[in-house]
Structures are given as C-alpha cells and as structure tokens.
Design a protein around this motif. Sequence first.
Motif, PDB file in Angstrom:
ATOM      1  N   LEU A 160       0.879  -1.164  -0.238  1.00 22.47           N
ATOM      2  CA  LEU A 160       0.009   0.033   0.326  1.00 22.47           C
ATOM      3  C   LEU A 160       0.447   0.786   0.076  1.00 22.47           C
ATOM      4  N   PHE A 161       2.002   1.749   0.434  1.00 19.62           N
ATOM      5  CA  PHE A 161       3.076   2.244   1.130  1.00 19.62           C
ATOM      6  C   PHE A 161       3.450   2.439  -0.605  1.00 19.62           C
ATOM      7  N   VAL A 162       3.713   1.396  -1.118  1.00 16.71           N
ATOM      8  CA  VAL A 162       4.675   1.500  -2.414  1.00 16.71           C
ATOM      9  C   VAL A 162       3.073   2.231  -3.494  1.00 16.71           C
ATOM     10  N   LEU A 163       2.162   1.989  -3.399  1.00 12.02           N
ATOM     11  CA  LEU A 163       0.924   2.346  -4.073  1.00 12.02           C
ATOM     12  C   LEU A 163       0.912   3.585  -4.134  1.00 12.02           C
ATOM     13  N   LEU A 164       0.699   4.048  -2.408  1.00  6.69           N
ATOM     14  CA  LEU A 164       0.388   5.739  -2.558  1.00  6.69           C
ATOM     15  C   LEU A 164       1.693   6.468  -2.877  1.00  6.69           C
ATOM     16  N   ALA A 165       2.982   5.922  -2.837  1.00  6.06           N
ATOM     17  CA  ALA A 165       3.934   6.915  -3.381  1.00  6.06           C
ATOM     18  C   ALA A 165       3.790   6.849  -5.373  1.00  6.06           C
ATOM     19  N   VAL A 166       3.280   5.794  -5.743  1.00  4.82           N
ATOM     20  CA  VAL A 166       3.119   6.129  -7.025  1.00  4.82           C
ATOM     21  C   VAL A 166       1.776   6.901  -7.540  1.00  4.82           C
ATOM     22  N   ALA A 167       0.596   6.804  -6.134  1.00  3.15           N
ATOM     23  CA  ALA A 167      -0.729   8.129  -7.078  1.00  3.15           C
ATOM     24  C   ALA A 167       0.225   8.988  -6.562  1.00  3.15           C
ATOM     25  N   PHE A 168       0.974   9.826  -6.221  1.00  2.00           N
ATOM     26  CA  PHE A 168       1.171  10.842  -5.521  1.00  2.00           C
ATOM     27  C   PHE A 168       1.858  10.794  -6.861  1.00  2.00           C
ATOM     28  N   TYR A 169       3.247  10.771  -7.143  1.00  2.00           N
ATOM     29  CA  TYR A 169       4.324  10.854  -8.401  1.00  2.00           C
ATOM     30  C   TYR A 169       3.052  10.755  -9.961  1.00  2.00           C
ATOM     31  N   ILE A 170       2.163  10.235  -9.875  1.00  2.00           N
ATOM     32  CA  ILE A 170       1.534  10.655 -10.944  1.00  2.00           C
ATOM     33  C   ILE A 170       0.785  11.835 -11.015  1.00  2.00           C
ATOM     34  N   TYR A 171       0.342  11.358  -9.908  1.00  2.00           N
ATOM     35  CA  TYR A 171      -1.081  12.914  -9.601  1.00  2.00           C
ATOM     36  C   TYR A 171      -0.191  14.510 -10.008  1.00  2.00           C
ATOM     37  N   PHE A 172       1.019  14.465  -9.187  1.00  2.00           N
ATOM     38  CA  PHE A 172       2.325  15.784  -9.399  1.00  2.00           C
ATOM     39  C   PHE A 172       2.819  15.581 -10.960  1.00  2.00           C
ATOM     40  N   GLU A 173       3.181  14.849 -11.100  1.00  2.00           N
ATOM     41  CA  GLU A 173       3.577  14.773 -12.391  1.00  2.00           C
ATOM     42  C   GLU A 173       2.889  15.017 -13.540  1.00  2.00           C
ATOM     43  N   ARG A 174       1.141  15.035 -13.666  1.00  2.00           N
ATOM     44  CA  ARG A 174       0.357  15.192 -13.988  1.00  2.00           C
ATOM     45  C   ARG A 174      -0.395  16.388 -14.008  1.00  2.00           C
ATOM     46  N   PHE A 175       0.150  16.826 -12.494  1.00  2.00           N
ATOM     47  CA  PHE A 175      -1.315  18.041 -12.328  1.00  2.00           C
ATOM     48  C   PHE A 175      -0.561  19.695 -12.884  1.00  2.00           C
TER      49      PHE A 175
ATOM     50  N   THR B 193      -4.488  -2.241   8.128  1.00  2.00           N
ATOM     51  CA  THR B 193      -4.393  -2.808   6.512  1.00  2.00           C
ATOM     52  C   THR B 193      -5.809  -2.317   6.528  1.00  2.00           C
ATOM     53  N   THR B 194      -6.427  -2.572   7.078  1.00  2.00           N
ATOM     54  CA  THR B 194      -8.000  -2.156   6.178  1.00  2.00           C
ATOM     55  C   THR B 194      -8.118  -0.508   6.633  1.00  2.00           C
ATOM     56  N   VAL B 195      -7.145   0.436   7.760  1.00  2.00           N
ATOM     57  CA  VAL B 195      -6.975   1.464   7.594  1.00  2.00           C
ATOM     58  C   VAL B 195      -6.266   2.292   6.490  1.00  2.00           C
ATOM     59  N   ALA B 196      -5.160   1.764   5.967  1.00  2.00           N
ATOM     60  CA  ALA B 196      -4.252   1.772   5.354  1.00  2.00           C
ATOM     61  C   ALA B 196      -4.710   2.077   4.128  1.00  2.00           C
ATOM     62  N   GLY B 197      -5.504   0.952   3.613  1.00  2.00           N
ATOM     63  CA  GLY B 197      -6.161   0.242   2.318  1.00  2.00           C
ATOM     64  C   GLY B 197      -7.070   1.913   1.893  1.00  2.00           C
ATOM     65  N   LEU B 198      -7.952   1.627   3.025  1.00  2.00           N
ATOM     66  CA  LEU B 198      -9.226   2.483   2.547  1.00  2.00           C
ATOM     67  C   LEU B 198      -8.512   4.820   2.503  1.00  2.00           C
ATOM     68  N   ILE B 199      -7.353   5.043   3.024  1.00  2.00           N
ATOM     69  CA  ILE B 199      -6.878   6.122   3.038  1.00  2.00           C
ATOM     70  C   ILE B 199      -5.634   6.283   1.527  1.00  2.00           C
ATOM     71  N   VAL B 200      -5.788   5.145   1.051  1.00  2.00           N
ATOM     72  CA  VAL B 200      -4.392   5.345   0.415  1.00  2.00           C
ATOM     73  C   VAL B 200      -5.650   5.353  -1.294  1.00  2.00           C
ATOM     74  N   GLY B 201      -7.143   4.204  -0.824  1.00  2.00           N
ATOM     75  CA  GLY B 201      -7.761   4.395  -2.001  1.00  2.00           C
ATOM     76  C   GLY B 201      -8.612   5.883  -1.642  1.00  2.00           C
ATOM     77  N   ILE B 202      -8.915   6.934  -0.994  1.00  2.00           N
ATOM     78  CA  ILE B 202      -9.390   7.738  -0.665  1.00  2.00           C
ATOM     79  C   ILE B 202      -8.355   8.966  -1.687  1.00  2.00           C
ATOM     80  N   ILE B 203      -7.222   8.801  -1.068  1.00  2.00           N
ATOM     81  CA  ILE B 203      -6.435   9.776  -1.973  1.00  2.00           C
ATOM     82  C   ILE B 203      -6.483   9.541  -3.071  1.00  2.00           C
ATOM     83  N   ALA B 204      -6.323   8.529  -3.297  1.00  2.00           N
ATOM     84  CA  ALA B 204      -6.684   8.431  -5.005  1.00  2.00           C
ATOM     85  C   ALA B 204      -7.326   8.204  -5.714  1.00  2.00           C
ATOM     86  N   TYR B 205      -8.332   8.231  -5.312  1.00  2.00           N
ATOM     87  CA  TYR B 205     -10.307   8.383  -6.303  1.00  2.00           C
ATOM     88  C   TYR B 205      -9.862  10.315  -6.151  1.00  2.00           C
TER      89      TYR B 205
END
Length: 229
Positions: A42-57, A185-197
């Motif tokens: 989930l941490f890797v997915l969060l890092a990927v999400a932040f990278y894509i967001y700022f690069e595209r932004f 893991t439930t909390v972490a998954g929801l946090i990453v999912g909400i941020i990515a959404y």
Amino acid sequence: MISFYQENTGLLEEVVSEEKTLSIYNLIVDGGLGGQIIIAILFVLLAVAFYIYFERFFAIKSASKVDKNFMNQIKDFVSNGKLDAAKALCKNTNTPTARLIEKGISRIGKPLDDINTAIETAGKLEVYQLEKNVSVLATIAGAAPMIGFLGTVIGMIVAIHEIANAGGQIDIKMLSDGLYTAMTTTVAGLIVGIIAYVTYNHLVVKTNKIVYQMEAKSVEFLDLLNEPV
C-alpha cells in the motif's frame, strides 16, 4: 494514605505514557509479517499515486496556459495569407490548442471536412497525452481498499488459527497480531484508496477544462475559415 495516592498516581501516569507512546510504526510492526507486507504494498501504491498526480498536475497546468491574444494573432495571419507566420506562432506557443490550430493551418486549401477531421484526430492524440497514466490512479483507488481488505482477511485467519490452537484458553494478547493486521491494513487501504480517488477526479476535472478549451478554439478557427473573404 499519601504514599498510597502517590504510588497509584505514578502507576496511572506510567500507563498513560505507555498508551501515548503507541505509534503507527508499532501498530505496523505488531501486525506481523502478513500485515507488514500488505502495508508495504500500500505504501508503494501511495508513492506511485502521488508521483502520477504531481507529474500530471504540472503537465496539465502547463498545457492550460494559452495567450489571450493567440487567436487574434492567428486570425490576422490567416486573413492576410501569412500561413508560415501562423505556423511559427503555433510552434512557439507549444500547447495542445496551438498544435490543433497548427494542424488545421497545415490543411488550409483542402475541403473543410478534411480540416475538421484532421483537427479532431489531433485532438484525440492530445487528450491521450493529457490523460497519460491517469487511469493508473483510478486502478489504485479501486485496488487499495481491496488489498486492505485482503489484509483484514489474513488478520482474521491468524486470529482464528490462534483460537484453534489455544486449547480452550483464549487470551486477547494471543489474538493481538491478527487483530492488528486486520485493523491497520483496512485503515491503510482506505486511506490510499481515498487519496487516489480524490487526486484522480481532480485531474479529470482539469483535463476536461483543457478539452473544452481545445474544442472552443477549434470551432473558432473553423468559423474563421468559413468567413467570407
């Protein structure tokens, strides 16, 4: 009596201090190997999400900058037959809208339908470039909560396994690893999912604004070609 009060007060403060020192790191470590692996993913997915967001932004922000006098200059050049100057202006502007107009200018002299088709094709390519990797954010938004739920299932399996091996003597401490895994893991998954959404939808809104901008300028350019000489 005073000594008894002091001893109990000291014990209470010790308990409170121990509760305060419980950190996110401790929760992750106490979750066991299964929970740690899920959290790492989930941490890797969060890092990927932040990278894509700022690069595209920043890419979309750069693409949205259009000079207000751009179309006026294009109109002057086209009306005066200075097509080379119009193309040079488009190349120097280097935005999706400018590239669409440049494609239309390069087709001047051909039927209007051909010019319109060329602009639409170029527009689809520009939209594809703007939306590059944005779909990955949508995938992370959907996958992260499910990965977190997978950790929950793993945690419950660990807890049930401990109960089965307890021989009828159930201790909450022996269930702690499974419960920590399930909850963290439930909390972490929801946090990453909400941020990515949220980041995905933000990029979609900004991309749509550029698409509308390109459509408006394309229509304005085609109207220019339809004006009587």
